[in-house]
Design a protein around this motif. Structure first.
Motif, PDB file in Angstrom:
ATOM      1  N   SER A 484      28.697  27.882 -33.561  1.00 34.00           N
ATOM      2  CA  SER A 484      28.757  26.503 -33.067  1.00 34.00           C
ATOM      3  C   SER A 484      30.210  26.044 -33.076  1.00 34.00           C
ATOM      4  O   SER A 484      31.032  26.565 -33.835  1.00 34.00           O
ATOM      5  CB  SER A 484      27.909  25.585 -33.949  1.00 34.00           C
ATOM      6  OG  SER A 484      28.308  25.695 -35.304  1.00 34.00           O
ATOM      7  N   LYS A 503      29.220  23.946 -19.854  1.00 30.76           N
ATOM      8  CA  LYS A 503      27.833  24.206 -19.469  1.00 30.76           C
ATOM      9  C   LYS A 503      27.752  25.267 -18.377  1.00 30.76           C
ATOM     10  O   LYS A 503      26.887  26.147 -18.402  1.00 30.76           O
ATOM     11  CB  LYS A 503      27.162  22.918 -19.001  1.00 30.76           C
ATOM     12  CG  LYS A 503      26.637  22.030 -20.102  1.00 30.76           C
ATOM     13  CD  LYS A 503      25.930  20.826 -19.515  1.00 30.76           C
ATOM     14  CE  LYS A 503      25.333  19.949 -20.613  1.00 30.76           C
ATOM     15  NZ  LYS A 503      24.665  18.750 -20.048  1.00 30.76           N
ATOM     16  N   SER A 509      23.395  27.774 -22.711  1.00 29.35           N
ATOM     17  CA  SER A 509      23.749  27.298 -24.052  1.00 29.35           C
ATOM     18  C   SER A 509      23.732  25.772 -24.094  1.00 29.35           C
ATOM     19  O   SER A 509      23.888  25.100 -23.079  1.00 29.35           O
ATOM     20  CB  SER A 509      25.131  27.816 -24.456  1.00 29.35           C
ATOM     21  OG  SER A 509      25.112  29.222 -24.559  1.00 29.35           O
ATOM     22  N   TRP A 510      23.583  25.244 -25.308  1.00 26.52           N
ATOM     23  CA  TRP A 510      23.545  23.790 -25.516  1.00 26.52           C
ATOM     24  C   TRP A 510      24.972  23.256 -25.548  1.00 26.52           C
ATOM     25  O   TRP A 510      25.820  23.747 -26.303  1.00 26.52           O
ATOM     26  CB  TRP A 510      22.827  23.485 -26.816  1.00 26.52           C
ATOM     27  CG  TRP A 510      22.586  22.032 -27.069  1.00 26.52           C
ATOM     28  CD1 TRP A 510      21.463  21.319 -26.774  1.00 26.52           C
ATOM     29  CD2 TRP A 510      23.481  21.110 -27.720  1.00 26.52           C
ATOM     30  NE1 TRP A 510      21.593  20.025 -27.169  1.00 26.52           N
ATOM     31  CE2 TRP A 510      22.821  19.855 -27.749  1.00 26.52           C
ATOM     32  CE3 TRP A 510      24.758  21.212 -28.244  1.00 26.52           C
ATOM     33  CZ2 TRP A 510      23.401  18.721 -28.315  1.00 26.52           C
ATOM     34  CZ3 TRP A 510      25.354  20.092 -28.801  1.00 26.52           C
ATOM     35  CH2 TRP A 510      24.671  18.866 -28.835  1.00 26.52           C
ATOM     36  N   CYS A 511      25.253  22.224 -24.755  1.00 28.49           N
ATOM     37  CA  CYS A 511      26.565  21.581 -24.752  1.00 28.49           C
ATOM     38  C   CYS A 511      26.387  20.119 -24.365  1.00 28.49           C
ATOM     39  O   CYS A 511      25.830  19.819 -23.306  1.00 28.49           O
ATOM     40  CB  CYS A 511      27.522  22.285 -23.790  1.00 28.49           C
ATOM     41  SG  CYS A 511      29.171  21.540 -23.743  1.00 28.49           S
ATOM     42  N   ARG A 512      26.846  19.222 -25.236  1.00 29.32           N
ATOM     43  CA  ARG A 512      26.774  17.784 -24.959  1.00 29.32           C
ATOM     44  C   ARG A 512      28.077  17.128 -25.416  1.00 29.32           C
ATOM     45  O   ARG A 512      28.829  17.698 -26.214  1.00 29.32           O
ATOM     46  CB  ARG A 512      25.590  17.144 -25.711  1.00 29.32           C
ATOM     47  CG  ARG A 512      24.226  17.681 -25.329  1.00 29.32           C
ATOM     48  CD  ARG A 512      23.834  17.303 -23.903  1.00 29.32           C
ATOM     49  NE  ARG A 512      23.793  15.865 -23.721  1.00 29.32           N
ATOM     50  CZ  ARG A 512      22.729  15.110 -24.015  1.00 29.32           C
ATOM     51  NH1 ARG A 512      21.629  15.654 -24.530  1.00 29.32           N
ATOM     52  NH2 ARG A 512      22.760  13.806 -23.781  1.00 29.32           N
ATOM     53  N   GLN A 529      20.548  16.654 -32.474  1.00 26.24           N
ATOM     54  CA  GLN A 529      20.289  17.941 -31.833  1.00 26.24           C
ATOM     55  C   GLN A 529      21.342  18.981 -32.246  1.00 26.24           C
ATOM     56  O   GLN A 529      21.008  20.144 -32.497  1.00 26.24           O
ATOM     57  CB  GLN A 529      20.288  17.776 -30.313  1.00 26.24           C
ATOM     58  CG  GLN A 529      19.128  16.947 -29.776  1.00 26.24           C
ATOM     59  CD  GLN A 529      19.237  16.712 -28.277  1.00 26.24           C
ATOM     60  OE1 GLN A 529      20.178  17.166 -27.623  1.00 26.24           O
ATOM     61  NE2 GLN A 529      18.278  15.978 -27.719  1.00 26.24           N
ATOM     62  N   LYS A 533      20.843  22.623 -34.146  1.00 28.50           N
ATOM     63  CA  LYS A 533      21.334  23.883 -33.589  1.00 28.50           C
ATOM     64  C   LYS A 533      22.196  24.630 -34.602  1.00 28.50           C
ATOM     65  O   LYS A 533      22.078  25.849 -34.764  1.00 28.50           O
ATOM     66  CB  LYS A 533      22.146  23.613 -32.317  1.00 28.50           C
ATOM     67  CG  LYS A 533      21.354  23.010 -31.165  1.00 28.50           C
ATOM     68  CD  LYS A 533      20.402  24.008 -30.549  1.00 28.50           C
ATOM     69  CE  LYS A 533      19.683  23.404 -29.348  1.00 28.50           C
ATOM     70  NZ  LYS A 533      18.706  24.348 -28.756  1.00 28.50           N
ATOM     71  N   GLN A 538      22.101  28.689 -33.835  1.00 28.38           N
ATOM     72  CA  GLN A 538      22.076  28.832 -32.383  1.00 28.38           C
ATOM     73  C   GLN A 538      23.428  28.431 -31.795  1.00 28.38           C
ATOM     74  O   GLN A 538      24.142  27.610 -32.357  1.00 28.38           O
ATOM     75  CB  GLN A 538      20.973  27.957 -31.785  1.00 28.38           C
ATOM     76  CG  GLN A 538      19.585  28.255 -32.335  1.00 28.38           C
ATOM     77  CD  GLN A 538      18.547  27.313 -31.755  1.00 28.38           C
ATOM     78  OE1 GLN A 538      18.487  27.094 -30.554  1.00 28.38           O
ATOM     79  NE2 GLN A 538      17.709  26.751 -32.626  1.00 28.38           N
ATOM     80  N   ALA A 540      25.991  26.464 -29.848  1.00 34.01           N
ATOM     81  CA  ALA A 540      26.030  25.060 -29.453  1.00 34.01           C
ATOM     82  C   ALA A 540      27.478  24.592 -29.448  1.00 34.01           C
ATOM     83  O   ALA A 540      28.277  25.002 -30.299  1.00 34.01           O
ATOM     84  CB  ALA A 540      25.198  24.203 -30.395  1.00 34.01           C
TER      85      ALA A 540
END
Length: 653
Positions: A484, A503, A509-512, A529, A533, A538, A540
């Protein structure tokens, strides 16, 4: 003597017995043919003897005339018959024993007795050598061996009600050695630290000691060990310690311990359907950002139930109604940002709304991340909050002290990660003259910025247009599927650009991104979230402005990327401070981490950056060292920001 057909002779007894056995065998064979169940050999022999006697009587009845029988021969025959019967009984017993060996039938009671006897025997053999552990107690089997508490290195305590055994360090090395070991610098009159939970529980109370174990704590961190006795003694304190050092529990636990002694605050009396008396908390914690306030509130909520205390968090960017409703249910520990706290302390006279909060009973005031609050321009708001609290008094009158005269005057705890001149001036004016100063991990030079030595740094020199490609290359080559990262950008527009780009590059993959233009509920959801992760191992990526530089406490973050080291019109000293806090998001809680920093020709503070890296045992690139050689020294930040969050973040992307 002539033969007479009317005369008959007695049958030989041996022959009679032989005939009887033959008849018995015949009868047994006939019975077996009729599918009879198993015949007991002893019963079979008994039946054979009975048949033999019957046959003998029948033979005697058939005799017309029975001649005289020699008594000696009769006795001899009887003896032989007795021997044969004895042999038959022995054969029957042997057959029965053979059957029991083939299919043994064990008595359960006898089996249990035998097992108990074997266990006692084994226990006696091991006596004096083994430690028998039970879920509710532990004891030594050898009564001759004694164990001194001073010699014990570890002690096992039950965690919660689940019977889980947790090893807790219980050996004390002494005040001087402990402070030297953890680089704690204090005045000679400072109280001795609580080196172990055993020592701390005496003052904090058994309920909080049990709650600490239930949360997985094994020993006090250096700041906790030294801050707890100071706060419990009622002293004002100025603590300089890096982020992630355990400061939150350092100032929360003493306050909770006093609430446990004095009892929770009363619920405000209702004055109608829409009004009530103001809540009167005894503890106030002021934080610079919403994220940090929420983080402190979450940590406080873990321990508050142990002493029946209520925690309320107030922050801007969210509706006031729900927060006012929480206050009217009663507050013991109030956590908030300066702007929202002042708003709710004043009420709204034009709308006829009374203030839901009163700080008249606050005797335990904490200013967390005070240096950032000053940088954000919150000094006036902080002073307004302090003026609403009781005046500073003697240590024995403070909220953290014990005794009859305590809880009548204000005690102030000032926590900061840096110690520049502006912070020193604020601390002097907000705390008493007798405030105890504590420096953790900074040596005698407590005014210097330091880097966490558990973080490995990589500095990449790249111009603005090349940074995004360098970031993509790094993520592709050095960012695994279980890691992460937090990427820091200077502007809100920069965050949105990086979110979109990452992204696309890390498909699936998770990206915010979070920044000041995001609604508070959205920021909380994104952080929740991201935490999940990270905890789940995971991949992130969280992109953020400096709103996450100090208020983000998520152990386990693998990497921090400082994409924008500085921004235009920002003093070099401010950029260096921000850098230290940004990279402090990784390598927390005893873990290691790594930091990737991009440096362009537009950035400032190369000399200070190289010095920080060298002091942390890191190597700076030659190109950066060359820049530092001719760069002017950085000026400290003036802290003239207004802290109102009105910037639009119009970066050139």
């Amino acid at each position: 003597m002539p033969f007479s057909p009317k005369l008959t002779f007695a049958m030989d007894p041996e022959a009679a017995a032989k005939a009887a056995r033959k008849a018995a065998r015949k009868a047994a064979a006939e019975a077996q043919e009729e599918e009879e169940p198993e015949i007991d050999p002893e019963a079979e022999a008994k039946a054979a003897r009975k048949a033999a006697r019957k046959a003998a009587r029948a033979a005697q009845e058939e005799e017309a005339e029975e001649p005289e029988i020699d008594p000696a021969a009769e006795a001899k025959a009887a003896l032989k018959a007795k021997d044969r019967r004895k042999a038959a009984r022995a054969a029957a017993r042997a057959a029965q024993e053979e059957e029991e060996e083939e299919e043994p039938e064990i008595d359960p009671e006898a089996k249990a007795k035998a097992a108990l006897k074997a266990a006692k025997k084994a226990a006696r053999a091991e006596e004096g050598e083994e430690l028998v552990e039970d879920a509710s107690s532990e004891k030594r089997k050898a009564p001759t061996e004694t164990r001194s508490p001073a010699d014990a290195k570890q002690r096992k305590l039950a965690e919660g009600n689940a019977g889980v055994i947790t090893k807790v360090a219980s050996k004390e090395v002494g005040t001087v050695e402990f402070r030297k070991l953890h680089d704690i610098v204090v005045h000679s009159s400072c109280p001795a630290p609580f080196e172990t939970f055993d020592a701390a529980t005496v003052s904090l109370g058994a309920a909080l000691g049990k709650a600490l174990l239930a949360q997985g704590y094994t020993a006090p961190s250096p700041i906790q060990a030294q801050a707890w006795p100071i706060a419990l003694g009622g002293h004002d304190m100025v603590a300089v310690a890096k982020t992630g050092s355990g400061k939150t529990c350092g100032f929360l636990l003493p306050a909770l311990a006093r609430i446990a002694q004095r009892g929770p605050a009363q619920v405000p009396k209702s004055l109608g359907w829409s009004a009530s008396e103001p809540a009167r908390p005894s503890v106030l914690v002021v934080a610079p950002t919403r994220e940090l306030a929420l983080q402190i509130g979450t940590e406080a909520s873990k321990f508050a139930p142990a002493v029946k205390a209520r925690v309320v968090v107030l922050y801007g960017g969210a509706p006031k109604g729900p927060q006012v409703g929480e206050c009217r249910r009663g507050v013991d520990i109030l956590v908030g940002t300066p702007g929202r706290l002042n708003d709710l302390c004043e009420g709204n006279a034009q709308r006829g709304l009374s203030a839901p909060i009163s700080l008249e009973a606050v005797t335990y005031l904490v200013l967390d991340e005070a240096d950032q609050m000053l940088d954000m321009g919150f000094e006036k708001d902080i002073r307004r909050l302090v003026d609403r609290c009781p005046a500073t008094g003697a240590p024995e009158e403070a909220g953290g002290a014990g005794g009859a005269g305590a809880n009548t005057k204000r005690q102030t705890l000032f926590f900061t990660a840096t110690w520049p001149w502006k912070v020193q001036a604020a601390a002097t004016s907000l705390t008493s003259k007798g405030a105890v100063q504590v420096r953790i991990g900074q040596g005698e030079g407590g005014d210097k910025l330091t880097l966490n030595k558990a973080v490995t740094h990589e500095i990449v020199l790249a111009e603005w247009k090349d940074k995004i490609w360098k970031l993509k290359e790094h993520l592709k080559s050095s960012f695994s599927s279980t890691e992460s990262a937090v990427v820091f950008a200077a502007t809100k527009g920069g965050c949105d650009f990086l979110e979109m780009t990452i992204k696309e590059h890390l498909s699936g993959s998770w990206c915010r991104a979070i920044h000041g233009d995001k609604e508070q509920w959205e920021r909380e959801e994104i952080l929740s979230q991201f935490r999940a992760k990270v905890a789940g191992g995971q991949q992130a990526v969280l992109v953020a402005t400096d709103v996450a530089a100090r208020g983000l406490d998520i152990p386990g973050i693998s990497m921090v990327c400082v994409y924008d080291f500085s921004c235009s019109m920002q003093p070099a000293g401010q950029a260096i401070e921000n850098f230290v806090h940004r990279v402090g998001r990784t390598g927390r809680a005893g873990r290691t981490g790594r930091a990737l920093t991009f440096w362009s020709s537009e950035d400032k503070g190369a000399r200070e950056l190289v010095k920080l890296l060298e002091e942390a045992g890191q190597k700076a690139p030659k190109e950066l060292s060359d820049i530092a050689a001719w760069e002017r020294p950085a000026r400290p930040a003036k802290g003239k920001g207004k802290g109102k969050g009105k910037g639009k973040g119009k970066g050139k992307w």
